[in-house]
Write a protein that holds these residues in place. Structure first.
Motif, PDB file in Angstrom:
ATOM      1  N   LEU A  79       0.823  -1.208   0.000  1.00 18.98           N
ATOM      2  CA  LEU A  79       0.000   0.000   0.000  1.00 18.98           C
ATOM      3  C   LEU A  79       0.855   1.255   0.000  1.00 18.98           C
ATOM      4  N   ALA A  80       1.883   1.292   0.833  1.00 10.57           N
ATOM      5  CA  ALA A  80       2.758   2.466   0.880  1.00 10.57           C
ATOM      6  C   ALA A  80       3.421   2.693  -0.472  1.00 10.57           C
ATOM      7  N   ARG A  81       3.954   1.626  -1.052  1.00  8.46           N
ATOM      8  CA  ARG A  81       4.609   1.762  -2.360  1.00  8.46           C
ATOM      9  C   ARG A  81       3.615   2.192  -3.435  1.00  8.46           C
ATOM     10  N   SER A  82       2.418   1.632  -3.384  1.00 12.09           N
ATOM     11  CA  SER A  82       1.412   1.960  -4.393  1.00 12.09           C
ATOM     12  C   SER A  82       0.986   3.415  -4.299  1.00 12.09           C
ATOM     13  N   ALA A  83       0.789   3.906  -3.072  1.00 12.98           N
ATOM     14  CA  ALA A  83       0.390   5.304  -2.907  1.00 12.98           C
ATOM     15  C   ALA A  83       1.462   6.244  -3.422  1.00 12.98           C
ATOM     16  N   VAL A  84       2.717   5.941  -3.129  1.00 15.22           N
ATOM     17  CA  VAL A  84       3.818   6.779  -3.603  1.00 15.22           C
ATOM     18  C   VAL A  84       3.924   6.701  -5.125  1.00 15.22           C
ATOM     19  N   ALA A  85       3.818   5.492  -5.677  1.00 16.52           N
ATOM     20  CA  ALA A  85       3.893   5.337  -7.126  1.00 16.52           C
ATOM     21  C   ALA A  85       2.775   6.100  -7.827  1.00 16.52           C
ATOM     22  N   ALA A  86       1.591   6.102  -7.229  1.00 15.84           N
ATOM     23  CA  ALA A  86       0.438   6.748  -7.848  1.00 15.84           C
ATOM     24  C   ALA A  86       0.449   8.268  -7.700  1.00 15.84           C
TER      25      ALA A  86
ATOM     26  N   ALA B 125      -3.870  -3.149  -3.229  1.00 14.68           N
ATOM     27  CA  ALA B 125      -3.215  -1.878  -2.913  1.00 14.68           C
ATOM     28  C   ALA B 125      -3.203  -0.965  -4.134  1.00 14.68           C
ATOM     29  N   GLY B 126      -2.940  -1.531  -5.310  1.00 16.56           N
ATOM     30  CA  GLY B 126      -2.956  -0.739  -6.535  1.00 16.56           C
ATOM     31  C   GLY B 126      -4.322  -0.157  -6.819  1.00 16.56           C
ATOM     32  N   GLN B 127      -5.370  -0.926  -6.568  1.00 16.04           N
ATOM     33  CA  GLN B 127      -6.729  -0.437  -6.792  1.00 16.04           C
ATOM     34  C   GLN B 127      -7.095   0.668  -5.805  1.00 16.04           C
ATOM     35  N   LEU B 128      -6.640   0.533  -4.554  1.00 17.63           N
ATOM     36  CA  LEU B 128      -6.889   1.598  -3.578  1.00 17.63           C
ATOM     37  C   LEU B 128      -6.170   2.876  -3.991  1.00 17.63           C
ATOM     38  N   ALA B 129      -4.909   2.750  -4.407  1.00 17.38           N
ATOM     39  CA  ALA B 129      -4.151   3.930  -4.823  1.00 17.38           C
ATOM     40  C   ALA B 129      -4.759   4.572  -6.067  1.00 17.38           C
ATOM     41  N   ALA B 130      -5.370   3.749  -6.918  1.00 16.12           N
ATOM     42  CA  ALA B 130      -5.943   4.263  -8.156  1.00 16.12           C
ATOM     43  C   ALA B 130      -7.149   5.167  -7.913  1.00 16.12           C
ATOM     44  N   VAL B 131      -7.810   5.034  -6.757  1.00 11.72           N
ATOM     45  CA  VAL B 131      -8.992   5.872  -6.498  1.00 11.72           C
ATOM     46  C   VAL B 131      -8.639   7.155  -5.737  1.00 11.72           C
ATOM     47  N   LEU B 132      -7.399   7.283  -5.282  1.00 12.72           N
ATOM     48  CA  LEU B 132      -7.047   8.415  -4.416  1.00 12.72           C
ATOM     49  C   LEU B 132      -7.352   9.793  -5.004  1.00 12.72           C
ATOM     50  N   PRO B 133      -7.107  10.049  -6.280  1.00 14.20           N
ATOM     51  CA  PRO B 133      -7.390  11.415  -6.763  1.00 14.20           C
ATOM     52  C   PRO B 133      -8.880  11.759  -6.797  1.00 14.20           C
TER      53      PRO B 133
ATOM     54  N   GLU C 232      -8.918  10.038   1.948  1.00  9.73           N
ATOM     55  CA  GLU C 232     -10.287   9.571   1.710  1.00  9.73           C
ATOM     56  C   GLU C 232     -10.270   8.560   0.569  1.00  9.73           C
ATOM     57  N   PHE C 233     -10.868   7.373   0.792  1.00  7.00           N
ATOM     58  CA  PHE C 233     -10.904   6.314  -0.218  1.00  7.00           C
ATOM     59  C   PHE C 233     -12.303   6.079  -0.773  1.00  7.00           C
ATOM     60  N   ASP C 234     -13.305   6.618  -0.123  1.00  9.27           N
ATOM     61  CA  ASP C 234     -14.698   6.571  -0.587  1.00  9.27           C
ATOM     62  C   ASP C 234     -15.453   7.579   0.269  1.00  9.27           C
TER      63      ASP C 234
ATOM     64  N   VAL D 215      -0.051   1.437 -11.543  1.00 12.42           N
ATOM     65  CA  VAL D 215       0.442   1.682 -10.187  1.00 12.42           C
ATOM     66  C   VAL D 215       1.272   0.490  -9.704  1.00 12.42           C
ATOM     67  N   MET D 216       0.824  -0.716  -9.965  1.00 11.70           N
ATOM     68  CA  MET D 216       1.571  -1.908  -9.560  1.00 11.70           C
ATOM     69  C   MET D 216       2.956  -1.922 -10.205  1.00 11.70           C
ATOM     70  N   ASP D 217       3.002  -1.574 -11.484  1.00 12.22           N
ATOM     71  CA  ASP D 217       4.303  -1.504 -12.164  1.00 12.22           C
ATOM     72  C   ASP D 217       5.187  -0.429 -11.524  1.00 12.22           C
ATOM     73  N   GLY D 218       4.582   0.726 -11.242  1.00  6.44           N
ATOM     74  CA  GLY D 218       5.336   1.818 -10.627  1.00  6.44           C
ATOM     75  C   GLY D 218       5.826   1.466  -9.240  1.00  6.44           C
TER      76      GLY D 218
END
Length: 238
Positions: free
Chosen positions: A78-85, A191-199, A163-165, A220-223
């Protein structure tokens, strides 16, 4: 015998002005000290709530779902995904990503350039919106946070108050809301799906992702894998 100086209306006005200005400066200094103490306090204790959470509670007429979880009890995905995103250069900058800012300016301001540090400051201490006073305060507070908090702490606070939802704040609530698991059990894809909704958490669904969220989550997973390999996750991973 010394001659007394006669007070004039102008002299009295100047004296009153000096007293008022002295009080204003004292009040301003007290506000700065209290705000600095608030920043330092949140560098060590869990954030109990944020102005935006309180505003959302009032708007919804019910409490938001928010539970603090230490970053060491979250999946590292999750931490990596949020930073990547949101801020791939999080470990490399001092609060502002100048390359991203220059790119945003060259694109005519069509995309954002806020770092995770800036978003954390906004979400923790300020109100939402695009007003210049808020942006100015964000620009002033972000360097203070960068100087007094570790990068790991900044990311920890960010993952807890994002906020995630609608009404769902933080990794703990989001993991259980979308996937029925604790934040420590999140897979790389989740984790990638959670990071994908952040914006745009109110417009995107991490649990039932549409084509855009699935595609963004794959990016995001690749990043996330890339920043783990090249060392750009080192500042928040022990």
């Amino acid at each position: 015998m010394a001659k007394k100086t006669k007070s004039t209306p102008k002299t009295k006005q100047r004296g009153l002005f000096r007293r008022v200005m002295r009080r204003v400066m004292q009040f301003g200094a007290a506000v700065v000290v209290l705000f600095f103490a608030w920043i330092l306090l949140y560098s060590v204790i869990p954030v109990p709530a944020t102005p935006y959470m309180l505003a959302e509670s009032m708007r919804r007429g019910e409490s938001v779902d928010y539970r603090w979880t230490p970053i060491d009890q979250m999946s590292p995905h999750l931490a990596r995904s949020a930073v990547a995103a949101e801020d791939a250069n999080f470990c490399l900058h001092w609060g502002f990503d100048m390359d991203a800012i220059r790119d945003a300016i060259s694109d005519g301001g069509s995309r954002g350039a806020s770092t995770i540090s800036q978003q954390t400051v906004k979400n923790t201490f300020l109100w939402h919106g695009r007003s210049w006073p808020r942006k100015a305060l964000e620009a002033l507070i972000t360097p203070v946070v960068e100087l007094t908090w570790s990068k790991k702490r900044i990311l920890e606070v960010y993952l807890n108050i994002a906020e995630f939802d609608a009404g769902i704040f933080g990794a703990e609530a989001a993991a259980r809301h979308y996937f029925g698991v604790g934040p420590e059990e999140l897979t790389a894809r989740q984790a990638g799906q959670l990071a994908a909704v952040l914006p745009a958490p109110k417009d995107r669904d991490a649990g039932k992702p549409g084509p855009f969220v699935r595609r963004r989550a794959a990016e995001v997973m690749d990043g996330a894998a890339t920043i783990e390999r090249d060392g750009r996750a080192a500042c928040f991973e022990d």
